[in-house]
Design a protein around this motif. Sequence first.
Motif, short mmCIF file in Angstrom:
data_model
loop_
_atom_site.label_atom_id
_atom_site.label_comp_id
_atom_site.label_asym_id
_atom_site.label_seq_id
_atom_site.Cartn_x
_atom_site.Cartn_y
_atom_site.Cartn_z
N ASP A 73 72.15 67.03 28.05
CA ASP A 73 72.93 67.79 27.07
C ASP A 73 74.31 67.14 27.02
N GLU A 74 75.21 67.73 26.28
CA GLU A 74 76.51 67.08 26.07
C GLU A 74 77.34 66.97 27.35
N ASN A 75 76.98 67.72 28.40
CA ASN A 75 77.75 67.70 29.65
C ASN A 75 76.95 67.23 30.86
N THR A 76 75.67 66.87 30.66
CA THR A 76 74.80 66.56 31.79
C THR A 76 74.10 65.22 31.60
N ILE A 77 74.19 64.36 32.61
CA ILE A 77 73.55 63.05 32.59
C ILE A 77 72.64 62.93 33.80
N ALA A 78 71.43 62.40 33.57
CA ALA A 78 70.47 62.19 34.65
C ALA A 78 70.24 60.70 34.85
N TYR A 79 70.21 60.27 36.11
CA TYR A 79 69.91 58.88 36.46
C TYR A 79 68.67 58.86 37.35
N ILE A 80 67.79 57.91 37.10
CA ILE A 80 66.58 57.75 37.91
C ILE A 80 66.42 56.27 38.23
N ARG A 81 66.34 55.97 39.53
CA ARG A 81 66.20 54.56 39.91
C ARG A 81 64.81 54.02 39.62
N TYR A 82 63.79 54.83 39.90
CA TYR A 82 62.42 54.36 39.68
C TYR A 82 61.51 55.55 39.34
N TYR A 83 60.74 55.40 38.23
CA TYR A 83 59.81 56.44 37.79
C TYR A 83 58.38 55.93 37.94
N ARG A 84 57.50 56.77 38.49
CA ARG A 84 56.09 56.41 38.68
C ARG A 84 55.23 57.23 37.74
N LYS A 85 54.54 56.54 36.85
CA LYS A 85 53.70 57.22 35.87
C LYS A 85 52.49 57.89 36.51
N ARG A 86 51.92 57.26 37.55
CA ARG A 86 50.65 57.72 38.10
C ARG A 86 50.72 59.16 38.62
N GLU A 130 63.20 63.82 13.16
CA GLU A 130 63.29 64.74 14.29
C GLU A 130 63.46 63.96 15.60
N LEU A 131 62.72 62.86 15.74
CA LEU A 131 62.80 62.06 16.97
C LEU A 131 64.17 61.38 17.08
N ILE A 132 64.72 60.95 15.95
CA ILE A 132 66.06 60.34 15.97
C ILE A 132 67.08 61.33 16.52
N ASP A 133 67.05 62.57 16.02
CA ASP A 133 67.97 63.59 16.52
C ASP A 133 67.74 63.87 18.00
N TYR A 134 66.46 63.92 18.40
CA TYR A 134 66.12 64.22 19.79
C TYR A 134 66.59 63.10 20.72
N GLU A 135 66.33 61.84 20.35
CA GLU A 135 66.69 60.74 21.23
C GLU A 135 68.19 60.52 21.26
N ARG A 136 68.86 60.78 20.15
CA ARG A 136 70.32 60.68 20.18
C ARG A 136 70.91 61.74 21.10
N SER A 137 70.30 62.92 21.13
CA SER A 137 70.78 63.96 22.03
C SER A 137 70.56 63.59 23.49
N LYS A 138 69.57 62.70 23.74
CA LYS A 138 69.28 62.25 25.10
C LYS A 138 70.02 60.95 25.43
N GLY A 139 70.67 60.35 24.42
CA GLY A 139 71.36 59.09 24.66
C GLY A 139 70.44 57.90 24.79
N ILE A 140 69.25 57.97 24.18
CA ILE A 140 68.28 56.88 24.26
C ILE A 140 68.55 55.88 23.15
N SER A 141 68.63 54.60 23.50
CA SER A 141 69.06 53.57 22.55
C SER A 141 68.05 53.28 21.46
N THR A 142 66.76 53.66 21.65
CA THR A 142 65.75 53.34 20.65
C THR A 142 65.94 54.11 19.35
N ALA A 143 66.83 55.11 19.34
CA ALA A 143 67.08 55.85 18.11
C ALA A 143 67.55 54.93 17.00
#
Length: 361
Positions: free
Chosen positions: A155-168, A256-269
Amino acid sequence: MKKIDLYIIKKYLGTFFFSMLLITMVAIVVDIPERIDRFINEPVTWKEIIFDYYLNFMPWINAILWPLFALISVIFFTSRMAKQTEFVAMLSAGISYYRLLLPYIAGACFIALIHWYGNNNIVPKSTRIKAEFENKYIYKSNKKIDSDNVQFLLDENTIAYIRYYRKRDTSALDFRLENYEGQELKKYLVAKKLEFKEYPNTWTISDYYIREIRGNREILDVRKGEKMDTVLNLVPKDFVRYKNQREMMLSSEMRELIDYERSKGISTANNLVVELQRRNADPVSIIILTIIGFAIASRKSREGAGFHMAMGVGVGALFVVASRFAIAFSNTVSIDPVVGVWLPNIIFGLISVYMVVKAQQ
């Protein structure tokens, strides 16, 4: 609308749709040898090949080539009319050269309207089926997982960092959650492990500590070896990317995805904005290339139709190269995506005006 308008529009649309059918069949014939090894080696049925792939391959290839079909069609039938001195008779009858351009524009607008609707509604649906087939049997590497050093704006005040994500097992190692007030860090949580628990967005945090900053004081709460369930604005699908994801989405879904990813700060937007603008710019290209084709082929030439066609192919090639470069620059955030995608249309639109004025003279 006069008989001469209907005559030209009929020639335009007839030539265009015949070219579309012919080149589509050629594209399928060329594509089959490239895919035949995959079809043989993969557990795919003929029904899937015909109805899931090639039936949906046709709208996809046409969506790409319609602007070039328009240019080639206009040059082909206009050059024949010029060779048969039909334009000489029309001009001798007092019809303005610019007036002759109107039925061309009318035909181009009709094709452009179909193309625009198809780009935004029909083609994405068929491309989704085609892309699912390709991701399963042909391009298995299209699916990508964002696993290393991932960052999300929850959200506008919260940032999450993850060093490594496992899909399995939908878990993450070395998780950090930061809370801000303006530009000032107020609180952060650091956990050894983060695990997805249940939908919609419940996660379990393990082996963590929380540090809270209050002015000159800091409060440290260490929970080594403990677990805590929490709700985060984050789901496993946020880590999944497809290289052809943009092609698979309706324009409404993309917005809708553009708005969603921009809210998450994802560069693919930014890439999604480029694709959305491309879908709206391509139909306008049909009108521009129609005008250019008219300017090239409406004057009788000693070299004949071959010269007109060569010029048309050259202009079409330049337009395609300019469009690809503009999209590439827009995707890398070198220029604004709206400006980047529309720039070739603006440049060639000005060229089309110049060519028509020059041809009339």
